[in-house]
Design a protein around this motif. Structure first.
Motif, short mmCIF file in Angstrom:
data_model
loop_
_atom_site.label_atom_id
_atom_site.label_comp_id
_atom_site.label_asym_id
_atom_site.label_seq_id
_atom_site.Cartn_x
_atom_site.Cartn_y
_atom_site.Cartn_z
N SER A 4 2.70 1.75 -3.32
CA SER A 4 1.76 2.16 -4.34
C SER A 4 1.32 3.61 -4.15
O SER A 4 1.24 4.39 -5.10
N ARG A 5 1.04 3.98 -2.92
CA ARG A 5 0.55 5.32 -2.62
C ARG A 5 1.60 6.40 -2.82
O ARG A 5 1.32 7.46 -3.38
N SER A 23 0.82 -1.21 0.00
CA SER A 23 0.00 0.00 0.00
C SER A 23 0.86 1.27 0.00
O SER A 23 0.62 2.20 -0.76
#
Length: 69
Positions: free
Chosen positions: A56-57, A53
């Protein structure tokens, strides 16, 4: 954003030296090229999912380290 396996494995390997990857954590300290931030995951989340996460963020080219607290 897609995350490459190489960067994910690099970060997971560094974390596994101090923590079990099966653990859950609620706070992750993320060191990036231009500063640091904290990612909060209420209720706890698996470390591997949090790493994916965060990469990706924030963009894997910007993330240097991720440390579960």
């Amino acid at each position: 954003m897609l995350v490459t396996d190489a960067k994910k494995q690099e970060i997971l390997q560094a974390i596994s030296q101090t923590r079990s990857l099966a653990d859950k954590a609620t706070i992750f300290r993320i060191e990036m090229v231009h500063g640091n931030c904290t990612m909060l995951c209420p209720g706890g989340v698996e470390i591997e999912k949090a790493v994916i996460s965060a990469l990706s963020r924030f963009g894997e080219e910007r993330v240097l380290t991720i440390q579960p607290q």
